[in-house]
Design an enzyme around this catalytic site. Structure first.
Site, mmCIF file in Angstrom:
data_model
loop_
_atom_site.group_PDB
_atom_site.id
_atom_site.type_symbol
_atom_site.label_atom_id
_atom_site.label_comp_id
_atom_site.label_asym_id
_atom_site.label_seq_id
_atom_site.Cartn_x
_atom_site.Cartn_y
_atom_site.Cartn_z
ATOM 1 N N ARG A 19 -5.862 7.645 -12.935
ATOM 2 C CA ARG A 19 -6.919 7.646 -13.943
ATOM 3 C C ARG A 19 -8.228 8.089 -13.298
ATOM 4 O O ARG A 19 -8.402 7.962 -12.085
ATOM 5 C CB ARG A 19 -7.114 6.244 -14.534
ATOM 6 N N HIS A 44 -3.681 9.027 5.187
ATOM 7 C CA HIS A 44 -3.144 10.359 5.424
ATOM 8 C C HIS A 44 -3.753 11.276 4.369
ATOM 9 O O HIS A 44 -3.206 11.421 3.275
ATOM 10 C CB HIS A 44 -1.623 10.355 5.314
ATOM 11 N N ARG A 46 -4.172 14.403 2.496
ATOM 12 C CA ARG A 46 -3.450 15.659 2.320
ATOM 13 C C ARG A 46 -4.362 16.710 1.677
ATOM 14 O O ARG A 46 -5.334 16.363 1.010
ATOM 15 C CB ARG A 46 -2.194 15.424 1.481
ATOM 16 N N HIS A 51 -3.435 11.634 -2.697
ATOM 17 C CA HIS A 51 -3.486 10.219 -2.318
ATOM 18 C C HIS A 51 -4.935 9.887 -1.953
ATOM 19 O O HIS A 51 -5.779 9.747 -2.826
ATOM 20 C CB HIS A 51 -2.531 9.943 -1.150
ATOM 21 N N GLU A 76 -3.996 10.080 9.882
ATOM 22 C CA GLU A 76 -2.831 10.874 10.233
ATOM 23 C C GLU A 76 -2.781 12.140 9.383
ATOM 24 O O GLU A 76 -3.285 12.182 8.266
ATOM 25 C CB GLU A 76 -1.537 10.076 10.073
ATOM 26 N N THR A 106 6.028 13.029 1.480
ATOM 27 C CA THR A 106 5.727 12.054 2.528
ATOM 28 C C THR A 106 6.265 12.585 3.844
ATOM 29 O O THR A 106 7.058 13.530 3.865
ATOM 30 C CB THR A 106 6.359 10.684 2.201
ATOM 31 N N HIS A 200 7.150 3.851 8.547
ATOM 32 C CA HIS A 200 7.832 4.426 7.399
ATOM 33 C C HIS A 200 8.903 3.471 6.887
ATOM 34 O O HIS A 200 9.838 3.130 7.597
ATOM 35 C CB HIS A 200 8.465 5.790 7.702
ATOM 36 N N ASP A 201 8.701 3.041 5.660
ATOM 37 C CA ASP A 201 9.660 2.180 4.960
ATOM 38 C C ASP A 201 9.958 0.878 5.699
ATOM 39 O O ASP A 201 11.078 0.349 5.629
ATOM 40 C CB ASP A 201 10.962 2.941 4.670
ATOM 41 N N GLY A 223 2.610 1.217 4.433
ATOM 42 C CA GLY A 223 1.925 1.456 3.181
ATOM 43 C C GLY A 223 2.753 1.119 1.961
ATOM 44 O O GLY A 223 2.454 0.179 1.219
ATOM 45 N N HIS A 224 3.843 1.841 1.733
ATOM 46 C CA HIS A 224 4.601 1.702 0.481
ATOM 47 C C HIS A 224 5.154 0.293 0.293
ATOM 48 O O HIS A 224 4.932 -0.344 -0.742
ATOM 49 C CB HIS A 224 5.746 2.717 0.445
#
Length: 248
Positions: A19, A44, A46, A51, A76, A106, A200-201, A223-224
């Site tokens: 939004r 990160h 991009r 993001h 990063e 990603t 990561h994950d 993060g996720h």
């Protein structure tokens, strides 16, 4: 010492960007994470700013400098000219270089350190003049010749890509095999004089085994999974859960 926890803010920024509104606040939730004990914040940025937005970087820098001076800012990204300019302006404590194509959703693989050694050495030398610590994204099963090439760039650390390990959340046997790969690569890096980060994950469920396997693990960037948990437990409570999983 247990691995330090850096909270990746990209997933929060992605939710905000749905939004044209200022919430959820990237800096506001970063503040809650640091107040709850997180050791740093990761972003990160991009090229398409899907993001983190470039305008977020000075605000996060100011948050750390003004309120949490002991915390670290980790940026990063792929070392393009635009990325290096962002880093020069934000002056992060750590720069993590990843071999991402701009269109990748990603990060999903590490550097070929042998093929990119000369390019990375030049970038690492340039970045270290600012006083930043440098980390290079590595495949979880990088052979010793790749680790030797990473060392030759002058980097301080590698960050192990833990995506394949994290994807084994429903298969303990495969997770154990992926963990062995990570441990072997970490051992080679540590023997070469490189510190080891991971990301990561990673989740509350799979962090303890990783921390136990890699005794010298310096930092995890999450993060996720952390953001997903924060929807249920709140950011402060979630940071506490992840710190406990790291061994704090």
């Amino acid at each position: 010492m247990p691995a330090k926890l850096s909270v990746n803010l990209n997933a929060i920024a992605m939710l905000r960007n749905r939004r044209d509104l200022p919430w959820p606040s990237v800096t506001g939730l970063g503040r809650i994470a640091l107040a709850a004990g997180a050791h740093g914040l990761t972003v990160h940025p991009r090229p398409d700013q899907r993001h983190i937005r470039f305008a977020d970087l000075p605000e996060i820098r100011a948050l750390i400098d003004d309120e949490f001076p002991a915390a670290e800012f980790n940026i990063e990204g792929y070392p393009s000219g635009d990325f290096l300019a962002l880093v020069a302006a934000a002056q992060p404590e750590q720069v993590t270089l990843v071999p991402d194509d701009p269109e990748q959703p990603t990060s999903d693989h590490g550097w070929d350190f042998v093929a990119n050694r000369d390019m990375l050495k030049a970038i690492v030398t340039r970045l270290k003049k600012s006083g930043a610590r440098i980390s290079l994204f590595s495949d979880p099963d990088a052979p010793e010749e790749q680790i030797a090439a990473a060392k030759a760039t002058g980097t301080d650390r590698i960050e192990l890509y833990t995506g394949p390990y994290g994807s084994c959340h429903d298969d303990s046997g495969r997770a154990a095999k992926e963990l062995e790969k990570l441990g072997k690569t970490a051992d080679a890096a540590l023997a070469a004089g490189l510190a080891v980060n991971a990301g990561h994950d990673l989740t509350v469920a799979n962090l303890p085994a990783l921390a136990k396997k890699i005794r010298g693990l310096a930092e995890v960037s999450i993060g996720h999974g952390l953001t997903a948990d924060a929807l249920e437990y709140g950011m402060a409570g979630t940071v506490g859960r992840f710190l406990k999983a790291c061994g704090w």
